[in-house]
Write an enzyme that holds these catalytic residues in place. Structure first.
Site, mmCIF file in Angstrom:
data_model
loop_
_atom_site.group_PDB
_atom_site.id
_atom_site.type_symbol
_atom_site.label_atom_id
_atom_site.label_comp_id
_atom_site.label_asym_id
_atom_site.label_seq_id
_atom_site.Cartn_x
_atom_site.Cartn_y
_atom_site.Cartn_z
ATOM 1 N N TRP A 112 0.826 -1.214 0.000
ATOM 2 C CA TRP A 112 0.000 0.000 0.000
ATOM 3 C C TRP A 112 0.848 1.246 0.000
ATOM 4 C CZ3 TRP A 112 -4.175 -1.468 -1.998
ATOM 5 C CH2 TRP A 112 -4.739 -2.700 -1.660
ATOM 6 N N ASP A 179 -1.787 6.729 6.068
ATOM 7 C CA ASP A 179 -2.826 5.803 5.639
ATOM 8 C C ASP A 179 -3.130 4.938 6.861
ATOM 9 O OD1 ASP A 179 -4.331 3.729 4.646
ATOM 10 O OD2 ASP A 179 -2.965 3.211 3.012
ATOM 11 N N LYS A 203 -12.837 -1.586 7.107
ATOM 12 C CA LYS A 203 -12.208 -2.497 8.066
ATOM 13 C C LYS A 203 -12.711 -2.206 9.482
ATOM 14 C CE LYS A 203 -8.308 -2.450 4.964
ATOM 15 N NZ LYS A 203 -8.511 -3.676 4.185
HETATM 16 C C1 LIG Z 1 -3.422 -0.049 4.407
HETATM 17 C C2 LIG Z 1 -4.292 -0.014 3.194
HETATM 18 N N1 LIG Z 1 -4.279 1.049 2.393
HETATM 19 C C3 LIG Z 1 -5.036 1.141 1.294
HETATM 20 C C4 LIG Z 1 -5.882 0.110 0.931
HETATM 21 C C5 LIG Z 1 -6.718 0.255 -0.305
HETATM 22 O O1 LIG Z 1 -7.983 0.607 0.073
HETATM 23 P P1 LIG Z 1 -9.177 0.775 -0.963
HETATM 24 O O2 LIG Z 1 -9.464 -0.593 -1.494
HETATM 25 O O3 LIG Z 1 -10.258 1.342 -0.111
HETATM 26 O O4 LIG Z 1 -8.739 1.701 -2.029
HETATM 27 C C6 LIG Z 1 -5.952 -1.027 1.735
HETATM 28 C C7 LIG Z 1 -6.847 -2.133 1.387
HETATM 29 O O5 LIG Z 1 -6.859 -3.184 1.951
HETATM 30 C C8 LIG Z 1 -5.137 -1.089 2.884
HETATM 31 O O6 LIG Z 1 -5.155 -2.159 3.687
#
Ligand SMILES: Cc1ncc(COP(=O)(O)O)c(C=O)c1O
Length: 366
Positions: A112, A179, A203
């Site tokens: 991520w 994030d 989550k």
């Molecule tokens: C830490 C983290 N950041 C970003 C994301 C991406 O999120 P989204 O699918 O809402 O774009 C996730 C998805 O699991 C994640 O765990």
């Protein structure tokens, strides 16, 4: 925890360890179901009311003010519920904050973070000041320096795939951006220390479709590029997160989840419960001779517990055994393999106790 038909057709309790979308409080699911049929006795479904009605405006206002309260935010921090998931923030942040010749600093702690880095490069320069990539992202870097002239420093507080988590928030002299998709509202932090926080709701905060953004308004309005209206945080702030049609139902589910967090003691109480759950499971892994933790103790995530086995055949057997026993969602991400048990706020301690019991039973009968 839910009562429903198990794969064997019997009624049973499902222990839901999914990484996201993931377990929601049963009360929230029941209230959301009622609102689909008849929202607040309006005779209309939440799915068919206008977002500019007082019915929904009060939902949005309550959701925003609950975030402010639960995260103890000061007046500089604005709360928004946006579309596009956390992934949209990977580009919306640099678009709003990074000039072409500016540099943003990043900690690369997994997939991520890497995706956020890739998008930031479209808008300016990127300085990856630390990375755990060479060690399969199994730790949180400690020794690094963030240049004083970086526009901001970006971290991923909890690395959902690898099961690592920043236990301490690094002290840096530049605006800090995080994030928090997989550990939002799961533990106390000084949230006012962050210039911007973002998290997909799916989550710890509700259903998929809404994305929380907390932004210190003082960092905005400093780039010289033209920002499309819908991408400019200032427009969303001005319109109280109602610039266009918000994800109405997802915001409603987040509001119910936030209420539930408040009613159950707030972030502090959840941190205590989450610590207990994590301790229970990590102890069981550390005391086992077949389950192997993938992350060193100091960096272990309290939200996503990752572990493997040496023998892939036995791993498969345990996964089948878990599912037969109504333990869902513990298959590890394909990049790590093995198992990942997500212990989000809504997961009761009894589910972790049950998982530990099943792990011990499996090991004994092997
Ligand atoms: C830490 C983290 N950041 C970003 C994301 C991406 O999120 P989204 O699918 O809402 O774009 C996730 C998805 O699991 C994640 O765990």
């Amino acid at each position: 925890m839910m009562i429903k038909n198990s794969p064997s057709g019997e009624l049973g309790i499902i222990h839901n360890f999914n990484a996201g979308p993931s377990i929601l409080p049963q009360e929230v699911i029941e209230q959301a179901s009622k609102a689909i049929l008849n929202f607040n006795d309006s005779g209309l479904s939440i799915l068919e009311i206008g977002h500019r009605t007082s019915l929904f405006e009060s939902v949005m206002e309550e959701a925003r003010s609950l975030v402010k309260e639960l995260m103890n935010l000061d007046d500089d921090h604005e709360v928004l519920f946006l579309h596009g998931g956390a992934s949209t923030q990977f580009m919306q942040i640099p678009m709003n904050l990074l000039n072409e010749k500016d540099t943003a600093a990043f900690a690369d702690t997994g997939v991520w973070s890497s995706k956020a880095i890739k998008e930031a490069k479209l808008f300016g320069n990127v300085d990856v000041v630390c990375s755990s990539k060479d060690h399969a992202f199994n730790f949180i870097p400690k020794d690094f320096a963030v240049p004083n002239d970086a526009k901001y420093f970006h971290i991923t507080t909890n690395n959902t795939i690898y099961g690592t988590q920043w236990q301490e928030i690094p002290e840096v002299s530049v605006p800090l951006i995080a994030d928090m998709s997989s550990d939002i509202l799961s533990r106390k932090r000084n949230f006012n220390a962050f210039a911007l926080i973002y998290a997909g709701a799916q989550k710890n905060m509700g259903a998929a479709g809404a994305n929380l953004v907390v932004v210190n308004k003082n960092i905005l309005g400093k780039v010289n590029r033209a920002i499309p209206t819908i991408m400019d945080y200032r427009n969303h702030i001005k319109e109280k997160s109602m610039l266009n049609t918000p994800p109405v139902f997802a915001v409603y589910v987040s509001m119910l989840t936030l209420r539930w967090i408040k009613e159950n003691g707030g972030v502090e109480a959840f941190e205590k419960r989450n610590n207990k759950k994590a301790e229970l499971l990590y102890n069981a892994i550390d005391n086992s001779s077949i389950f192997i933790p993938t992350v060193n103790k100091p960096d272990r995530s309290k939200m996503n517990v990752c572990f493997v086995m040496e023998d892939k055949e036995i791993e498969k057997k345990f996964l089948d055994f878990a599912e037969e026993n109504n333990v869902y969602g513990i298959k590890g991400h394909r990049l790590v393999g093995g198992f990942r048990a997500s212990l989000y706020n809504a997961l009761p301690i009894s589910s972790v106790e049950y998982l530990v019991e099943k792990m011990e039973e499996f090991e004994k009968n092997l």
